[in-house]
Design an enzyme around this catalytic site. Structure first.
Site, PDB file in Angstrom:
ATOM      1  N   ASN A   1       0.828  -1.211   0.000  1.00  0.00           N
ATOM      2  CA  ASN A   1       0.000   0.000   0.000  1.00  0.00           C
ATOM      3  C   ASN A   1       0.863   1.262   0.000  1.00  0.00           C
ATOM      4  O   ASN A   1       0.677   2.152   0.832  1.00  0.00           O
ATOM      5  CB  ASN A   1      -0.937   0.009   1.217  1.00  0.00           C
TER       6      ASN A   1
ATOM      7  N   ARG B   1       7.684   7.343  -1.838  1.00  0.00           N
ATOM      8  CA  ARG B   1       7.618   7.113  -0.391  1.00  0.00           C
ATOM      9  C   ARG B   1       8.437   5.888   0.002  1.00  0.00           C
ATOM     10  O   ARG B   1       9.099   5.879   1.040  1.00  0.00           O
ATOM     11  CB  ARG B   1       6.156   6.956   0.041  1.00  0.00           C
TER      12      ARG B   1
ATOM     13  N   ARG C   1       4.078  -1.629   8.756  1.00  0.00           N
ATOM     14  CA  ARG C   1       5.153  -2.379   8.094  1.00  0.00           C
ATOM     15  C   ARG C   1       6.326  -2.619   9.044  1.00  0.00           C
ATOM     16  O   ARG C   1       7.128  -3.523   8.820  1.00  0.00           O
ATOM     17  CB  ARG C   1       5.631  -1.639   6.851  1.00  0.00           C
TER      18      ARG C   1
ATOM     19  N   LYS D   1       2.532 -11.757  -3.882  1.00  0.00           N
ATOM     20  CA  LYS D   1       3.182 -10.774  -4.762  1.00  0.00           C
ATOM     21  C   LYS D   1       4.608 -10.475  -4.308  1.00  0.00           C
ATOM     22  O   LYS D   1       5.546 -10.483  -5.112  1.00  0.00           O
ATOM     23  CB  LYS D   1       2.364  -9.501  -4.802  1.00  0.00           C
TER      24      LYS D   1
ATOM     25  N   PRO E   1       5.405 -11.562 -10.732  1.00  0.00           N
ATOM     26  CA  PRO E   1       4.730 -10.830  -9.649  1.00  0.00           C
ATOM     27  C   PRO E   1       3.416 -10.233 -10.144  1.00  0.00           C
ATOM     28  O   PRO E   1       3.381  -9.562 -11.184  1.00  0.00           O
ATOM     29  CB  PRO E   1       5.730  -9.732  -9.287  1.00  0.00           C
TER      30      PRO E   1
ATOM     31  N   ASP F   1       0.289  -7.796  -9.249  1.00  0.00           N
ATOM     32  CA  ASP F   1      -0.441  -6.824  -8.452  1.00  0.00           C
ATOM     33  C   ASP F   1      -1.654  -6.390  -9.266  1.00  0.00           C
ATOM     34  O   ASP F   1      -1.953  -6.977 -10.313  1.00  0.00           O
ATOM     35  CB  ASP F   1       0.448  -5.637  -8.086  1.00  0.00           C
TER      36      ASP F   1
ATOM     37  N   HIS G   1      -2.037  -3.881 -11.082  1.00  0.00           N
ATOM     38  CA  HIS G   1      -1.609  -3.375 -12.381  1.00  0.00           C
ATOM     39  C   HIS G   1      -1.434  -4.525 -13.370  1.00  0.00           C
ATOM     40  O   HIS G   1      -1.942  -4.499 -14.498  1.00  0.00           O
ATOM     41  CB  HIS G   1      -0.296  -2.603 -12.218  1.00  0.00           C
TER      42      HIS G   1
ATOM     43  N   GLN H   1       7.474 -10.092 -18.632  1.00  0.00           N
ATOM     44  CA  GLN H   1       6.492  -9.274 -17.941  1.00  0.00           C
ATOM     45  C   GLN H   1       7.067  -7.915 -17.584  1.00  0.00           C
ATOM     46  O   GLN H   1       6.367  -6.907 -17.618  1.00  0.00           O
ATOM     47  CB  GLN H   1       6.012 -10.004 -16.683  1.00  0.00           C
TER      48      GLN H   1
ATOM     49  N   PHE I   1       5.294  -4.514 -18.521  1.00  0.00           N
ATOM     50  CA  PHE I   1       4.969  -3.646 -17.390  1.00  0.00           C
ATOM     51  C   PHE I   1       5.518  -2.241 -17.632  1.00  0.00           C
ATOM     52  O   PHE I   1       4.828  -1.246 -17.411  1.00  0.00           O
ATOM     53  CB  PHE I   1       5.559  -4.239 -16.118  1.00  0.00           C
TER      54      PHE I   1
END
Length: 306
Positions: free
Chosen positions: A109, A114, A164, A208, A225, A227, A229, A271, A275
């Site tokens: 998230n 960040r 986290r 993921k 992986p 997600d 997206h 991928q 991506f």
């Protein structure tokens, strides 16, 4: 952990040393800096050429020949063939397993800027000081023992890691008390399914994150992986009715299997190219929206369109 320190030059930490890299069409130039002594600025080291060459060859996986792979992926997939020319040379890095794992736990998230800031604070607070370049300090990635300490979670929360913090310190502790850093590295020789199972047993590691670590640190080129997206790419661009209405473990498996069936044993590498292409297209669309909104003014209470 790489930043563009001057136009075309990238500086970062690799293998416990600070490097600056600059690429030309047919070669890669590098500078490796020594550690500070008594607070004095670092001077460029004179490392063994064969050793440093091998570190870079390993990190960028230069033994993997991309032209033949691009041809094979393009032959199997018209969409890949359409975007490949604009994205040559996309490589999957071979990262340190501990750094890769703990960094990806921080991505939950979160967004890139960040995450980058969080990892920088993590290294400054827990990692060994290496040197200072242009007034910027560089630190090694923290050791497992440093992040497994009794006060690590509280310190991470104070650094803005939120929930986290528990997962970073918890996974570090679980590895220290279990398979150890070397055991984690030895998963490179284990089957993909076994490596994935071991990773998913760690705090804060789901399908993921496990696949990211498998692909980018544990030599599992078939790992894809997934997600939201990548799920959208599979559904909208490939018409793959996979995964139901949410990203369940079954959805992760089905989407990964779909791309492995399409692209073969290095599906994770293919991928990465698709991506990148999809991400660039999204950025261009966002830029177009921003330009359109720029001519219409902004609401005084907001920052414009999302």
């Amino acid at each position: 952990r790489w930043w563009e320190s001057s136009p075309g030059a990238w500086t970062g930490v690799l293998g416990g040393r600070v490097w600056t890299l600059r690429q030309e069409p047919d070669r890669l130039w590098y500078t490796v800096y020594g550690e500070e002594e008594d607070g004095r600025p670092a001077e460029a080291a004179k490392p063994d050429g064969a050793e440093t060459d091998q570190i870079l060859r390993d990190y960028f996986q230069l033994d993997v020949g991309l032209p033949a792979l691009y041809c094979a992926w393009g032959a199997a997939d018209p969409l890949f063939r359409k975007v490949a020319d604009d994205f040559p040379g996309v490589r999957v890095l071979r990262q340190d397993p501990v750094e890769c794992l703990l960094s990806f736990i921080c991505t939950s998230n979160n967004h890139i800027s960040r995450i980058t800031a969080m990892i920088e604070r993590l290294c400054q607070a827990f990692g060994r000081r290496l040197c200072r370049l242009d007034a910027r300090p560089f630190h090694a990635f923290p050791s497992l023992s440093a992040l497994a300490g009794a006060d690590a979670e509280a310190r991470l929360r104070a650094l803005g890691f939120g929930y986290r913090a528990k997962f970073v310190s918890g996974s570090a502790r679980a590895i220290v008390e279990g398979l150890g850093a070397e055991g984690l590295r030895q998963l490179r020789a284990a089957p993909y399914a076994e490596a994935r199972r071991v990773l998913c047993a760690l705090p804060g590691v789901g399908a993921k994150v496990a696949d990211c670590v498998c692909l980018m640190a544990l030599d599992k080129a078939e790992a894809v992986p997934v997600d939201t997206h990548v799920w959208r790419i599979a559904r909208q661009r490939y018409g793959a009715a996979l995964g139901g209405r949410s990203l369940t473990p079954r959805a992760h498996q089905e989407i990964g299997d779909f791309f492995r069936g399409l692209w073969g044993p290095r599906a994770g590498w293919a991928q990465a190219v698709v991506f990148c292409a999809d991400l660039r297209k999204g950025q261009e669309l966002a830029g177009s929206r921003d330009r359109a909104w720029g001519g219409r003014g902004r609401d005084s209470c907001g920052d414009g369109p999302p």
